[in-house]
Write an enzyme that holds these catalytic residues in place. Structure first.
Site, PDB file in Angstrom:
ATOM      1  N   ASP A 203      -9.495  -5.151  -1.693  1.00 22.66           N
ATOM      2  CA  ASP A 203      -8.880  -3.828  -1.678  1.00 22.66           C
ATOM      3  C   ASP A 203      -9.429  -3.032  -0.495  1.00 22.66           C
ATOM      4  O   ASP A 203     -10.628  -3.064  -0.213  1.00 22.66           O
ATOM      5  CB  ASP A 203      -9.195  -3.126  -3.005  1.00 22.66           C
ATOM      6  CG  ASP A 203      -8.509  -1.799  -3.147  1.00 22.66           C
ATOM      7  OD1 ASP A 203      -7.274  -1.776  -3.218  1.00 22.66           O
ATOM      8  OD2 ASP A 203      -9.223  -0.770  -3.192  1.00 22.66           O
ATOM      9  N   GLU A 262      -6.312  -6.240   2.104  1.00 25.06           N
ATOM     10  CA  GLU A 262      -5.316  -5.164   2.146  1.00 25.06           C
ATOM     11  C   GLU A 262      -5.722  -4.178   3.236  1.00 25.06           C
ATOM     12  O   GLU A 262      -6.855  -3.700   3.257  1.00 25.06           O
ATOM     13  CB  GLU A 262      -5.246  -4.435   0.805  1.00 25.06           C
ATOM     14  CG  GLU A 262      -4.294  -3.248   0.819  1.00 25.06           C
ATOM     15  CD  GLU A 262      -4.658  -2.157  -0.185  1.00 25.06           C
ATOM     16  OE1 GLU A 262      -3.740  -1.493  -0.688  1.00 25.06           O
ATOM     17  OE2 GLU A 262      -5.863  -1.958  -0.455  1.00 25.06           O
TER      18      GLU A 262
END
Length: 544
Positions: A203, A262
């Site tokens: 993330d 990401e």
């Protein structure tokens, strides 16, 4: 069939599961790990290579798991470590890889590390988070703006300093300039790899480091505080690349493991290439490039082109058209067609792209974005910004398994988000019986990609582009594929591109081959595949 080699991830199709909304096994209205395990046969039948599990770690759930209070513990609402082990075992029995989210840029304020760090400037973890003194007038150290609203600094009276948070104030950023933090993060990675996971989705991977000089971000035009500055000092620092090498070194100790990052930045594609080029950084990365409202040939050509030459040719992209953070593609793309046709069009485009692809739960059913009432919102982003921004709950509603069940087969009680009656007719049990359904189309599209080395691994060449249509080829060895898309509400004939002996293996809308010409109806698509190989593993030996 799953590839057993270490390059299985190249061109793979991964299915994102948002556990809260997938399947509830214990009747509390919240999806859990046992619920996921109970539906793995369905996932395997889609033909995907593996799953990406959104967070299930211990958390106060302010940001629904992306605020972690213990990176090596299962939140009780999702089950136990034994439940997780069972999920891993069943996935591997079915030939599915398991990729789990890792939220390493920040923690929850409840995390033991932060609770210690905030007590003083001299404790053993005093430097584990990003602390800074106020400016002489008492104001925040920088002008950096949070994506969750407001500035990125919160005052801590116990230390007499501000701490940094790029997201919610209750999600303090770790200080990756501190060597002990890096070691602690890598230890978390080892914990889960030893547990049997096949890799990580990282993330906000470009948020690990901040500018130590605390320089202000420069302004740019935008429609909210976060978009009214160029985020060049709170993210994407050069030190990131050094730490990515350490992550890759860890993954390389576990043959066949895989890491995808990401990336959210002002230069998405550039960062994707920078973070994945060569063999010593991330295996692949994805950004929000294709998660916007744009649906036109130029947009997709611009996304595909950088990967064909220079540094991009040694990098590897990943793509998603929907996920847990953005409106569902069947509603987001404002194309002049029924939503089921838009859903099939998007699926055809996704499976044709060069790179690794991610399919978000419900995307294979053609689910639309849910429009929730204010009182039903749970997402802090939506609650704080209503009605201008309704947040992310609309893409997180439950997976509809059964059309005639009160709670659509998800749970025996009212789910944590409202039942969407419009999704009842999209249920798995109905679509599984309908050969014309979006689900049947998704299975066929994934099967084509898996059986054709060109679609998984091949180079990409754009053969035709105008304001309405995009046609490109994929080639790998003797295998090839031709893909075409008409985004417009008007039919279009493109001459001389199609071998008249071939017919589409997959079509959306009206597609007609006449000699060497092909006519695409409104919002239509085709894939023509020539595949001399019997299995999708046939050419993996030559993939490097």
């Amino acid at each position: 069939m799953q590839s057993s080699d270490s390059h299985w991830w190249r061109g793979a199709t991964l299915y994102q599961i948002y556990p809260r909304s997938f399947a509830d096994s214990n009747g509390d209205g919240i999806g859990d790990l046992r619920g996921v395990t109970s539906k793995l046969d369905y996932v395997a039948e889609l033909g995907v290579d593996g799953i990406w599990l959104s967070p299930f770690f211990a958390s106060p759930q302010r940001d629904f798991g992306y605020d972690v209070s213990d990176h090596c513990a299962i939140d009780p609402m999702f089950g136990t470590m034994s439940d997780f082990d069972a999920l891993i075992a069943r996935s591997h029995e079915l030939g599915l890889k398991v990729i789990i989210d890792q939220v390493w840029s920040h923690t929850a304020v409840e995390h033991a590390w932060f609770q210690e760090s905030r007590q003083s400037r001299t404790n053993p973890k005093a430097d584990w988070f990003v602390w800074a003194d106020p400016l002489p007038d008492g104001s925040c150290p920088t002008n950096w703006q949070s994506w969750m609203g407001g500035g990125t600094w919160t005052w801590e009276p116990r230390r007499g300093q501000y701490y940094l948070h790029n997201f919610l104030p209750q999600m303090p950023d770790l200080n990756f300039h501190c060597p002990e933090v890096q070691e602690a993060i890598l230890a978390i990675g080892r914990f889960w790899l030893d547990r049997g996971v096949d890799g990580f989705r990282l993330d906000t991977v470009n948020y690990y480091f901040h500018d130590q000089a605390l320089r202000n971000n420069p302004p740019k035009p935008g429609d909210s505080p976060a978009t009214m500055q160029r985020h060049i000092y709170n993210v994407c620092q050069p030190e990131n690349l050094t730490f990515l090498r350490r992550i890759r070194e860890l993954l390389d100790l576990y043959p066949g493991s895989f890491v995808v990052g990401e990336i959210g930045s002002d230069d998405n594609l550039t960062r994707m290439i920078e973070y994945t080029a060569g063999t010593d950084h991330l295996h692949t990365a994805y950004s929000f490039q294709l998660l916007s409202d744009r649906a036109d040939p130029q947009h997709f050509h611009e996304a595909m082109q950088p990967w064909t030459t220079g540094k991009g040719a040694s990098a590897w992209p990943s793509w998603a058209l929907s996920n847990h953070d953005c409106a569902r593609v069947a509603s987001r793309w404002k194309l002049d067609a029924p939503t089921s046709q838009i859903a099939k069009f998007a699926l055809a485009l996704l499976v044709a792209l060069r790179g690794t692809i991610f399919l978000y739960q419900g995307e294979e059913l053609g689910l639309t974005q849910a429009d929730l009432a204010y009182e039903d919102l749970r997402d802090p982003l939506g609650v704080a910004n209503w009605p201008a921004n309704k947040g992310r709950d609309g893409c997180r509603t439950i997976q509809p398994w059964s059309h005639d069940h009160t709670f659509q087969g998800f749970s025996t009680v009212k789910p944590w988000l409202p039942i969407i009656e419009a999704h009842r007719d999209h249920s798995v049990d109905l679509q599984a019986q309908d050969p014309a359904s979006v689900l049947a189309f998704a299975r066929h599209a994934i099967s084509l990609r898996q059986s054709n080395p060109a679609m998984r691994l091949g180079d990409c060449s754009v053969l035709y582009e105008d304001e309405s249509c995009l046609i490109f080829s994929r080639k790998f060895g003797a295998s090839s594929c031709l893909a075409g898309f008409n985004f417009s509400p008007k039919a279009k004939t493109i001459p001389g591109l199609v071998d008249s002996r071939l017919k589409p293996d997959l079509a959306v809308g009206k597609v007609q081959v006449d000699g060497d010409d092909i006519t695409l109806g409104p919002v239509s698509a085709f894939l023509i595949s020539k595949n001399p190989f019997k299995t999708k593993d046939a050419n993996h030996e030559s993939c490097s």
